[in-house]
Write an enzyme that holds these catalytic residues in place. Structure first.
Site, short mmCIF file in Angstrom:
data_model
loop_
_atom_site.label_atom_id
_atom_site.label_comp_id
_atom_site.label_asym_id
_atom_site.label_seq_id
_atom_site.Cartn_x
_atom_site.Cartn_y
_atom_site.Cartn_z
N HIS A 1 47.85 40.55 33.40
CA HIS A 1 47.74 39.38 34.27
C HIS A 1 47.98 39.75 35.73
CE1 HIS A 1 48.16 37.36 30.42
NE2 HIS A 1 47.76 36.26 31.02
N SER A 2 48.57 40.91 35.95
CA SER A 2 48.94 41.36 37.30
C SER A 2 48.20 42.65 37.65
CB SER A 2 50.45 41.61 37.36
OG SER A 2 50.80 42.34 38.51
#
Length: 128
Positions: free
Chosen positions: A9-10
Site C-alpha cells: 500500500h506504500s
C-alpha cells in the site's frame, strides 16, 4: 532465475523491502509496486502490471503482498496474465522477500518457492 515483485500500500515500504532484499541477492531482479500513481497510499492495478512486465523472465515472477487489497489487486492482475508464470506467495513481507531473493539466487524454481516460505514464517527475531 525468477524475479520478485513487492506489492504494498506504500511506495516507500515496497521500495525499502526491495532495497533490503537486493543487499542479500544483487543478481535478482526485484521491482517495487507500492502505492498509487500520485504517491498516495493504496494499491494500483497499473503499477503491479507494469512491475510484472519489468521483472518478467521465462522463469517467472514471485509476488509478495503486504495485506488486504494488495492481495486482491495482485490476484486481479494475475487473472489478466494467465499466460505467464506468476505466483502469489503467502509470507511475511520483509522476511519472505529476503528469503525469496536468496532462493532465486541459489537456483530454486518458482514452483518450489512456496514450500520454502515456512522458514520466513518461523523466523524468530529474539530468543523465546
Amino acid at each position: 532465475m525468477f524475479s520478485i515483485v513487492v506489492v504494498s500500500h506504500s511506495e516507500k515500504l515496497a521500495e525499502g523491502v526491495a532495497e533490503v532484499a537486493k543487499m542479500m541477492a544483487r543478481d535478482v531482479t526485484i521491482v517495487a509496486a507500492g502505492g498509487m500513481e500520485d504517491g498516495s497510499l493504496g494499491t494500483s492495478y497499473e503499477k503491479i502490471a507494469a512491475a510484472i512486465d519489468k521483472a518478467y523472465t521465462d522463469d517467472g515472477v514471485a509476488l509478495f503482498m503486504d495485506m488486504g487489497s494488495a492481495v486482491m489487486t495482485a490476484e486481479m492482475v494475475l487473472e489478466s496474465m494467465s499466460d505467464r508464470r506468476l505466483k502469489l506467495i503467502d509470507a511475511p513481507l520483509v522476511e519472505g522477500v529476503v528469503l525469496a531473493a536468496v532462493e532465486a539466487s541459489s537456483g530454486t524454481a518458482l514452483e518450489d518457492l512456496a514450500g520454502k516460505m515456512q522458514q520466513a514464517r518461523d523466523m524468530h527475531k529474539i530468543g523465546i
